[in-house]
Design an enzyme around this catalytic site. Structure first.
Site, mmCIF file in Angstrom:
data_model
loop_
_atom_site.group_PDB
_atom_site.id
_atom_site.type_symbol
_atom_site.label_atom_id
_atom_site.label_comp_id
_atom_site.label_asym_id
_atom_site.label_seq_id
_atom_site.Cartn_x
_atom_site.Cartn_y
_atom_site.Cartn_z
ATOM 1 N N GLU A 668 48.001 11.468 20.786
ATOM 2 C CA GLU A 668 46.629 11.709 21.213
ATOM 3 C C GLU A 668 46.548 11.195 22.635
ATOM 4 O O GLU A 668 46.479 9.992 22.869
ATOM 5 C CB GLU A 668 45.637 10.952 20.329
ATOM 6 C CG GLU A 668 45.588 11.423 18.897
ATOM 7 C CD GLU A 668 44.810 12.724 18.730
ATOM 8 O OE1 GLU A 668 44.102 13.119 19.691
ATOM 9 O OE2 GLU A 668 44.918 13.333 17.664
HETATM 10 ZN ZN LIG Z 1 44.186 17.746 17.914
#
Ligand SMILES: [Zn+2]
Length: 825
Positions: A668
């Site tokens: 992320e």
């Molecule tokens: Zn995602």
């Protein structure tokens, strides 16, 4: 007015600055959504959404909320009282969330770790004294991690510790954490640690807090008398130069967000310009395409409403169809349909008294069978039975709504029809001899930074190959596959229509969710469509609802975008490393990434060797990210994703690791940057302003720093491919004579699996494997109370075996490792 307000709500997500791509439409351009047609379904606007910050009491509530179809994937973080995150919701959904027990937070209510010492040790000290009478040797405390790091001039300490009594609830065991102020100084600054519980299961205690001086040691004391001390380690290496610091190194190629056509054009160009080291791999399974059936909901939303969908795609004629409900004079007339070109006229039935007499269900049925093949799907609205009498209506133009561009959409038209996803393959030897690394970006359409990060990586590789030694080593010794966008249909929809689109554009919904006002809620979450740890098999975090943002699809691997990844893994068996790049969150994940909520049963944990290799790689990758502008991905956000965040059933990482043995990371990028001006960590967004604030939230800065990290992953793969060095391991303390029971453990010079015996037999690959004490902890400790001989050997991640021992041959030399712990009494 309604439309204006909707646009404002959407703009909460992105503020797009400084990109040629996203220039506003030229003067005189037709405003989005206007058209020559006189009438259009009044339900053409999907519900207004806005972004809210929410608090959930724990993973069980998260699972229920996700199962109910809510969109809360990214920006989630664990807090001591549960989980915080962001949800993209309509007003109606906001009320539903509240009814489920989800708290909607105001800005200032978000959790931040306290950096105040609470001085609570005194009272706990008293409790410890009281508890001492019942203290037993099982009541232990272990320090799992004590990590020190600095960012932007501020020091932080992060500690995880466990008590063996952590699950106990009456009373709850509390833990106090102290630290010293450097070697030889006293422990002080007591704080109460946060107890982290997930799905009813005690995980560990932990704290993250600011400190100005690096401690040398920490001490954790439990309220039942356990005490443990631990050395403080450095989290991430400081001062490691990124490749970008090499003299003459070229970087900073990407100058704005890129839609799929631009990404595909550019990587095709790269393959043409650098044919000796690059080529395009056209993935075999075509997508659904940026296309939809033309639709309209006619006659409101009540029992008399009819939803119609064209048989042809909108751009292939569906958008030219009109549907009219006609009231003819007279009585006793049957329901009938007239078709003239693309004009469909439904002649409504009349009863004996001359009144209208066709129900919505009857009209829908007649349209499906008598429209000359123009309409192949017609039904009452949502769950209505369609018992209402259909009223006359002027001709309504069907539309796929794809010509309705959102404010700020890039110029140009999106090609309609199925898309071929491309991988840019880079490497001097693209014949399987070198370890393969697959980087897959933008499974989730609205995540624009992963795509630019992947493209920047490609540019750096080809532009520096001739001139930079480190880059040449990477290209000569790895076989890289870069997919800058694995969801081009959804990404186009995100750029041109609905900025917060997450899934692909395939509508699997049955009639009750197939009306066009639901169109922004269709599609499959590509990162829930895989085979291992899937929702179909009972794992949490994937939805069976076709309008959920974590909809897993009608079956495992139903989607071409997921099939392609499996095809790559099976076609190129040299692929050993994988990174699924997402935004935004500031997290680096591996396995386990899913669990069955009841009992919190995770997918199999990687053995200690792989866990240590993941940590070692993460440290290298994230040190390179930090080298750009001091962004620190904190250790609380690194590890098995279901340990540190939540369960995501059927994600791609579980499949590639467990099916093919590929080291499979999930990233992320973006978000969670420390802001020294406010003293808080600041979250990011899916589409941050491209330039923005280069020290905080900026698509450009994220692209540059995370491209550093991907380059480091290539170096790890190159080194792995060249690793022919045998590992060495030892028992600590070693063999010898001890006057009483002794605690021993294994240590090695690199991540290894150690197979051992204590019964005098030859160790083999079937012998017990040395494991972690508990997840996120180092190797177990053997409490040796009588004389014991250990036989063992170690295997590293590249398959090298210590001392060249061959565990498979029973006749072979006994050149495994041996040590005898002699207990003298
Ligand atoms: Zn995602």
């Amino acid at each position: 007015m309604r439309r204006t307000r909707q646009r404002i709500a959407l703009l909460v997500l992105p503020v797009l600055v400084g990109s040629v791509l996203l220039a506003t439409a030229p003067a005189g351009a037709e405003p989005a959504g206007s058209s020559a047609e006189a009438v259009r379904s009044h339900l053409e606007n999907p519900d207004q959404v806005s972004l809210v910050r929410i608090h959930l009491s724990g993973a069980d509530l998260l699972d229920r909320v996700v199962a109910a179809g809510f969109d809360l994937e990214h920006g989630l973080k664990r807090v001591p009282t549960g989980i915080e995150g962001e949800a993209v919701v309509t007003a109606e959904q906001r009320a539903e969330l509240a009814a489920m027990g989800v708290e909607i937070l105001a800005d200032h209510e978000s959790f931040t770790w306290s950096d105040e010492a609470d001085g609570g040790l005194q009272s706990v000290g008293a409790a410890a004294a009281r508890a001492a009478q019942t203290f037993s040797h099982e009541a232990t405390v272990r320090v799992a991690r004590a990590d020190w790091f600095t960012t932007k001039g501020q020091g932080f300490l992060y500690v995880e510790a466990r008590t063996t009594q952590g699950q106990q609830t009456s009373p709850v065991v509390t833990m106090q954490l102290e630290n010293d102020s450097g070697p030889g100084s006293d422990f002080a600054f007591a704080r109460t640690m946060s107890r982290f519980v997930d799905s009813g299961q005690y995980m560990f205690h932990r704290n993250l807090f600011k400190l100005d001086t690096r401690p040398s040691q920490i001490r954790v004391t439990s309220s039942t008398g356990g005490v443990a001390t631990g050395h403080v380690s450095n989290w991430l290496e400081d001062g490691v130069p990124p490749l970008t610091a090499n003299p003459g190194y070229k970087s900073d190629f990407v100058d704005g967000y890129q839609h799929p056509q631009q990404l595909h054009d550019r990587i095709e160009e790269i393959a043409r310009e650098y044919p000796k080291i690059a080529e395009i791999v056209y993935l075999p399974y075509q997508t659904n395409g940026y296309q939809r059936k033309a639709q309209a909901t006619i006659g409101g939303t009540g029992q008399a409403a009819v939803v119609v969908s064209s048989a042809a795609w909108g751009h292939e004629g569906g958008n030219e169809i009109t549907v009219e409900f006609v009231d003819r004079p007279g009585a006793d007339l049957p329901l009938a349909v007239e078709v003239d070109g693309k004009a469909v006229r439904v002649l409504l039935a009349k009863n004996a008294a001359g009144g209208l007499a066709s129900t919505a269900a009857q009209v829908a049925q007649t349209l499906k069978t008598q429209s000359g093949g123009l309409i192949d799907r017609a039904h009452p609205y949502r769950t209505n039975a369609g018992t209402g009498i259909v009223q006359p209506s002027a001709p309504v133009a069907l539309t796929d709504f794809l010509d309705q561009k959102r404010a700020g959409a890039p110029d140009g038209e999106v090609p309609r029809g199925p898309n071929t996803i491309r991988a840019l393959r880079i490497g001097k030897h693209r014949d399987g001899r070198n370890p393969g690394v697959l980087i897959q970006a933008q499974d989730h359409a609205r995540e624009w930074v992963p795509a630019t990060t992947t493209l920047e990586t490609a540019e750096r590789l080809v532009h520096n190959y001739q001139t930079d030694r480190e880059t040449k080593k990477i290209v000569d010794n790895t076989d890289i596959f870069l997919i800058p966008t694995n969801n081009p249909d959804g990404a186009n929809y995100s750029f041109y229509n609905n900025a917060s689109q997450r899934r692909n554009l395939t509508n699997h919904c049955p009639d009750d969710n197939a009306d066009p006002a639901r169109r922004n809620s269709w599609g499959v979450d590509l990162n829930r469509n895989y085979r291992v740890g899937s929702a179909q098999d009972g794992y949490a975090g994937g939805s069976f609802s076709c309008v959920s943002d974590t909809y897993q699809g009608p079956e495992k691997l139903s989607e071409p975008e997921a099939k392609n990844i499996v095809w790559l893994a099976e076609t190129y068996s040299n692929i050993k490393f994988f990174m699924s790049v997402h935004s935004n969150g500031g997290q680096l994940f591996w396995q386990p990434g899913a669990y069955i909520a009841n009992g919190r049963v995770t997918t199999p944990r990687p053995p200690l060797r792989d866990e240590l290799f993941y940590w070692q790689s993460a440290s290298r990758i994230l040190s390179q990210v930090k080298a750009h502008r001091e962004t620190v991905v904190t250790p609380e956000n690194v590890g098995g994703s279901s340990d540190v965040l939540y369960s995501s059933a059927g994600n791609v990482r579980e499949d590639l690791y467990h099916t093919y043995g590929i080291y499979a990371f999930g990233w992320e990028v973006g978000g969670s940057v420390y802001n020294p001006a406010t003293g808080n960590w600041q979250g990011g967004s899916f589409q941050p302003p491209w330039v923005g604030n280069p020290e905080l939230v900026s698509g450009h800065a994220e692209t540059m720093e995370y491209a550093n990290g991907i380059m480091e992953m290539f170096r790890i793969a190159a080194e792995w491919g060249k690793d022919h060095k045998k590992p060495t391991s030892k028992l600590v303390p070693g063999g010898g004579t001890y006057s009483g029971p002794v605690d021993v453990r294994f240590e090695a010079d690199e991540p290894v699996s150690i197979y051992y015996t204590t019964d005098g037999s030859r160790p083999t690959l079937d012998s017990p494997r040395y494991k972690a004490t508990e997840f996120r902890e180092p190797g177990e400790v053997f409490h040796v109370t009588e004389t014991t001989t250990f036989h063992w050997f170690s295997v590293d991640t590249a398959g090298n075996i210590e001392q060249n021992y061959d565990p498979s041959k029973s006749e072979a030399r006994n050149n495994f490792r041996k040590a005898t712990i002699t207990i003298s009494n």
